[in-house]
Design a protein around this motif. Structure first.
Motif, PDB file in Angstrom:
ATOM      1  N   VAL A 182     -47.264  44.735 -43.397  1.00 25.89           N
ATOM      2  CA  VAL A 182     -48.617  44.715 -42.794  1.00 25.89           C
ATOM      3  C   VAL A 182     -49.706  44.655 -43.872  1.00 25.89           C
ATOM      4  O   VAL A 182     -50.594  43.783 -43.792  1.00 25.89           O
ATOM      5  N   PRO A 183     -49.657  45.501 -44.921  1.00 27.04           N
ATOM      6  CA  PRO A 183     -50.695  45.361 -45.954  1.00 27.04           C
ATOM      7  C   PRO A 183     -50.690  43.988 -46.613  1.00 27.04           C
ATOM      8  O   PRO A 183     -51.756  43.440 -46.915  1.00 27.04           O
ATOM      9  N   GLY A 184     -49.494  43.408 -46.804  1.00 22.93           N
ATOM     10  CA  GLY A 184     -49.408  42.077 -47.427  1.00 22.93           C
ATOM     11  C   GLY A 184     -50.073  41.020 -46.570  1.00 22.93           C
ATOM     12  O   GLY A 184     -50.872  40.215 -47.060  1.00 22.93           O
ATOM     13  N   LEU A 185     -49.753  41.042 -45.269  1.00 25.29           N
ATOM     14  CA  LEU A 185     -50.360  40.050 -44.370  1.00 25.29           C
ATOM     15  C   LEU A 185     -51.869  40.297 -44.231  1.00 25.29           C
ATOM     16  O   LEU A 185     -52.663  39.356 -44.174  1.00 25.29           O
ATOM     17  N   MET A 186     -52.223  41.596 -44.196  1.00 25.97           N
ATOM     18  CA  MET A 186     -53.647  41.947 -44.085  1.00 25.97           C
ATOM     19  C   MET A 186     -54.423  41.378 -45.287  1.00 25.97           C
ATOM     20  O   MET A 186     -55.517  40.821 -45.143  1.00 25.97           O
ATOM     21  N   LEU A 187     -53.792  41.512 -46.443  1.00 23.92           N
ATOM     22  CA  LEU A 187     -54.420  41.010 -47.669  1.00 23.92           C
ATOM     23  C   LEU A 187     -54.576  39.486 -47.605  1.00 23.92           C
ATOM     24  O   LEU A 187     -55.625  38.950 -47.980  1.00 23.92           O
ATOM     25  N   ALA A 188     -53.533  38.808 -47.092  1.00 24.41           N
ATOM     26  CA  ALA A 188     -53.607  37.341 -46.973  1.00 24.41           C
ATOM     27  C   ALA A 188     -54.762  36.957 -46.046  1.00 24.41           C
ATOM     28  O   ALA A 188     -55.520  36.020 -46.335  1.00 24.41           O
ATOM     29  N   PHE A 189     -54.932  37.695 -44.940  1.00 30.33           N
ATOM     30  CA  PHE A 189     -56.042  37.406 -44.025  1.00 30.33           C
ATOM     31  C   PHE A 189     -57.389  37.695 -44.688  1.00 30.33           C
ATOM     32  O   PHE A 189     -58.339  36.929 -44.542  1.00 30.33           O
TER      33      PHE A 189
END
Lengths: 433, 169
Positions: A182-189
């Protein structure tokens, strides 16, 4: 002289040795060995020197490192990233700033099979930057985003940093992988929002490129499918308890080799290059880990970890402020040494204190890895920036000025993880009880 | 002198080739075990073999990594100093490295001897453990010579060093 005083002197000497240009593993081993010999005795120091290196290098758990690094290197040398970028480009290229968005999307997908920051930056610097140059993108945006996207690999599984943190702190690697999603995808967004906002404020930095037909877009999709299948098999197998992390690394690497050979993208020379790079990275990392075990034993006999934990918990400050201060120590230390090396060095000292403050160990590991993300982008030791500079020949100050807006995303992400720890903990708690 | 440097370089390269081969074997063994396990016939003792292979993989890769200066070090404080000062620090760090690697190699040799005398074997396959300790001892012994070669190469110009590193890669 008390044992704690000897420990503090040892750590000061260690910092001094680092500044002489000594290999960090050697410095840690020297201080660990000499310190242990002073506190416990030369005989036990010789024994612990052999035991720590033997236990670290002849360990089933640690074999996960070369396997996942090899998987990433093969993906890198076989050109998988280029196809992922091409696919994302066909879907997003026509939007203002779309080629930068495609870089984020391609890197996020590539991260599902390659955990290396440097490999990602090197790939996208050679693939995405020339394409962005072709459409007159600002150098600040093109090189800035390429230098930044590598940091996604710290959080998105199979991250080598998370594997190391799991081994150092004795936490489940599977849980850490899930926690990083989740933090990784959040960062990508968040990176994508910064790009869209920047391109809206200043359209000249990222002009729209050509719009592809849906047929061309759909025919590029198989490029995405295979890495996703490999990701699901390896990480899913690990989550379900069918694979150990080492088995997941082996199966993933084998699958990537078969895929690349099947597509005619991997020859013997590329395989050997991947093996050599994987061995180079793994031996560097595991020698550091072995030396940190020895140093950790010295620190343990001097009670430094215990005293640091006691002191930190006793501080008359809110625990979030204390955690923020620890985070700053990681950033500061990582900036002057090497972020990963500092993480290996500092985690055994600070981790007990973080847990003692009442934080979840899995959350704490993700926050430590976030400090590596930020630290890898700030001078004087900002490896992704050096890599992008070497490939694109764009001056360092331009790359830094392009990367800094994306630091806002990283800090925003850190604040969100502080305020909503469930963003990290929900997946591991739900899927791995 | 050149012969000695050449010998150390060749030794590091060949050790790395062994590490490459063992890494591939380790991966294949694990994959085969996973597949056979799915059919209820796992390879007994895979974990032990993989652990021992891991020691060979990493240990045998250490000298070449060091030859290529692949280990992490911090040099931003000394990189702008005069050549004499830089060389002084370079020799100092290599000598300290040699001392710790000699001690490490010796202590692993002693550990291997103790394991041999005690008849220590792995839990499932009953394979002796001491060869892994001796192998690691050998790796760190070779590492000492890589550091000696580092000092002998101190006056080589940057291009020559890069050329040698290029040959390695």
């Amino acid at each position: 002289m008390s044992e704690t005083t000897i420990g503090v002197i040892g750590l000061i000497v260690l910092l001094g040795l680092f500044l002489t240009g000594m290999e960090m593993a050697v410095g840690m081993a020297v201080v660990g060995f000499v310190g242990y010999a002073v506190v416990v005795g030369p005989g036990p120091a010789m024994q612990i020197l052999a035991n720590d290196f033997f236990d670290a290098l002849e360990s089933y758990s640690f074999t996960v490192v070369p396997l996942f690094v090899l998987m990433g290197q093969i993906a890198f040398n076989a050109g998988i990233a280029r196809r992922l970028y091409d696919c994302a480009y066909k879907f997003l290229g026509h939007i203002p700033g779309g080629l930068a968005l495609a870089t984020v999307a391609g890197a996020t997908l590539f991260k599902a099979i390659c955990g290396s920051i440097v490999a990602t930056c090197a790939t996208f610097a050679s693939v995405a930057v020339p394409e962005m140059d072709r459409f007159n993108y600002s150098k600040k945006l093109s090189t800035g985003i390429v230098a930044t996207v590598g940091t996604l690999g710290v959080l998105i599984p199979p991250s080598v940093i998370l594997i190391l943190l799991g081994l150092i702190t004795q936490q489940s690697i599977g849980k850490l992988f899930l926690a990083g999603v989740v933090p990784g995808l959040m960062l990508a967004f968040l990176f994508s929002f910064i790009i869209l906002g920047w391109a809206r404020m200043n359209p000249s930095i990222g002009p729209a490129s050509i719009r592809f037909h849906w047929r061309e877009r759909l025919t590029s999709l198989p490029a995405v499918l295979w890495p996703v299948v490999i990701f699901v098999i390896t990480i899913g197998g690990m989550m379900s308890g069918f694979f150990t992390p080492t088995e997941a690394g082996s199966v993933g690497t084998f699958a990537v080799i078969i895929l690349c050979i099947g597509r005619g993208e991997l020859n013997f020379a590329a395989l050997r290059k991947s093996l050599q790079e994987a061995l180079r990275t793994s031996s560097m990392v595991l020698l550091l880990v072995a030396a940190s075990l020895l140093l950790g034993h010295f620190i343990a006999v001097t009670d430094i970890s215990y005293n640091v934990a006691k002191w930190v918990v006793g501080l008359p400050l809110n625990r979030h402020i204390v955690m923020s201060l620890i985070f700053i120590v990681y950033l500061f230390g990582g900036s002057f040494i090497d972020d990963v090396a500092f993480m290996i060095l500092a985690t055994p000292i600070f981790f007990p204190a973080i847990v003692e403050l009442g934080y979840d160990p899995i959350w704490a590991c993700i926050m430590v890895s976030m400090s590596v993300c930020v630290g890898s982008l700030i001078p004087p030791v900002a490896m992704p920036v050096f890599v992008v500079k070497n490939i694109t020949k764009v001056p360092m100050n331009v790359i830094y000025s392009g990367a800094y807006p994306f630091l806002i995303s990283l800090f925003l992400c850190i604040i969100l993880l502080f305020v909503f720890p469930e963003l990290v903990l929900y997946l591991p708690r739900t899927l791995m009880k | 002198m050149k012969k000695l440097i050449h010998l150390i370089r060749e030794g590091s390269i060949w050790m790395n080739v062994v590490a490459e081969a063992v890494l591939v074997i380790m991966m294949m063994l694990t994959v085969t075990d996973v597949v056979l396990r799915a059919f209820g016939k796992p390879i007994v003792g895979t974990y032990e073999l993989v652990a021992m292979a891991g020691a060979i993989v990493i240990g045998f890769a250490v000298p070449k990594t060091s030859w290529e200066r692949g280990h992490v070090f911090v040099d931003f404080l000394i990189e702008n100093r005069s050549p004499a000062i830089k060389n002084g620090f370079f020799v100092f760090t290599r000598i300290v490295g040699m001392v710790i690697y000699v001690l490490l190699s010796w202590s692993l040799l002693l550990k291997g001897t103790v394991l041999h005398r005690a008849g220590e074997v792995s839990l499932t396959l009953r394979v002796p453990v001491y060869p892994a300790a001796f192998a690691l001892s050998l790796c760190f012994f070779v590492q000492v010579f890589v550091l000696v070669a580092d000092i002998l190469r101190i006056n080589e110009n940057k291009e020559q060093k890069e050329e040698i590193a290029g040959v390695q890669r």
